[in-house]
Design an enzyme around this catalytic site. Sequence first.
Site, PDB file in Angstrom:
ATOM      1  N   ILE A 168     -12.527 -15.861  13.422  1.00 40.52           N
ATOM      2  CA  ILE A 168     -10.917 -14.093  13.317  1.00 40.52           C
ATOM      3  C   ILE A 168     -11.331 -14.646  11.243  1.00 40.52           C
ATOM      4  O   ILE A 168     -10.472 -13.415  10.971  1.00 40.52           O
ATOM      5  CB  ILE A 168      -9.910 -14.924  13.274  1.00 40.52           C
ATOM      6  CG1 ILE A 168      -9.787 -16.622  13.399  1.00 40.52           C
ATOM      7  CG2 ILE A 168      -9.732 -14.720  15.234  1.00 40.52           C
ATOM      8  CD1 ILE A 168      -8.541 -17.251  13.188  1.00 40.52           C
ATOM      9  N   TYR A 175      -3.648 -33.169  21.216  1.00 40.77           N
ATOM     10  CA  TYR A 175      -5.469 -32.479  20.746  1.00 40.77           C
ATOM     11  C   TYR A 175      -6.156 -33.821  21.761  1.00 40.77           C
ATOM     12  O   TYR A 175      -7.090 -33.263  22.635  1.00 40.77           O
ATOM     13  CB  TYR A 175      -5.827 -33.272  19.458  1.00 40.77           C
ATOM     14  CG  TYR A 175      -7.099 -33.155  18.825  1.00 40.77           C
ATOM     15  CD1 TYR A 175      -8.206 -31.880  18.831  1.00 40.77           C
ATOM     16  CD2 TYR A 175      -8.386 -33.971  18.543  1.00 40.77           C
ATOM     17  CE1 TYR A 175      -9.679 -31.260  18.996  1.00 40.77           C
ATOM     18  CE2 TYR A 175      -9.858 -33.983  18.630  1.00 40.77           C
ATOM     19  CZ  TYR A 175     -10.362 -33.044  18.624  1.00 40.77           C
ATOM     20  OH  TYR A 175     -11.286 -32.496  18.237  1.00 40.77           O
TER      21      TYR A 175
END
Length: 313
Positions: free
Chosen positions: A36, A143
Amino acid sequence: MDSKILIIGSSGQIGTELVLRLREIYGNENVVASDIRKGNYEVMESGPFEFLDVTSKIDIKEVLEKHQIKEVYLMVAILSVIAEQNPQKAWDLNMNSLFNILDLAKDGIIEKIFWPSSIAVFGPDTPKINTPQDTIIKPSTVYGISKLAGENWCAYYSQKYGVDVRSIRYPGLISYKTTPGGGTTDYAVEIFYEAIKRKSYTCFLEENTVLPMMYMDDAINATIQVMQAERMSSYISYNLGAFSFSPKELAEAIQKQIPEFEINYKPDSRQEIAKTWPQSIDDSQAKNDWDWEAKTDLDQMVITMLQGLHYRI
Ligand code: SER
């Protein structure tokens, strides 16, 4: 090669180096970088790049078709520290990116996937020394939970739909070419910048916190090796080890090169994450299955880091 490779997350710590190595092996035009955000100069200049939002399956499909890509390395993740600060966002990104790629493989559009797991899948109940491949796996971080769920989904898609997905549980990764962001093992990179700039470093982990670590070149080699290995009979996310050290031991290794270097300790919440992770890893299965072997040891890594950064900062 008859089909191309896509790296998603090519501007990140691992992605950047992976793109450059894959371009060396397979040719610049055959390795498409995507992220991105823009990558570094070398990545942007050496071959094709696409701006790509991994949460959009339609956009991924478009890039795959445009470049005739069959192999995808999905190097996108929100790491341990940032994930604790924003669990929902981390879960959404870490899982949806994987689902998009697994589904495109299930539909026959992608033929082979690399997806990284982490030592973060292990938790406080896991044996810490020489942590086995198969053991108690109960992560206590956002995570780690996302990585363990990802491992299970990869296994599911592999068994149920025959998807070919390869995976490694990376330890902390150290490189002078790229910086990590938002991880618990990041101190082991930051310390080198401070050692060169200020000859001192204040560490956010306690001095005796031992964690498994690896020089980036070895991690990249392992990644490419596991992708080139003959097809595994079933999905497995391989344990991978190189060396382990505490902040104190790393500081001592740096002091061999910079004697005046000093380290101080100011542990913060990252210590709580680190203490749930293994200290060393049993990677005998990777050694047996595809001849894995780490080439860089702690002292070599320190010398390479200091020399490499000397010219960069
Ligand atoms: N390096 C990662 C982190 O610290 C672990 O995979 O979050």
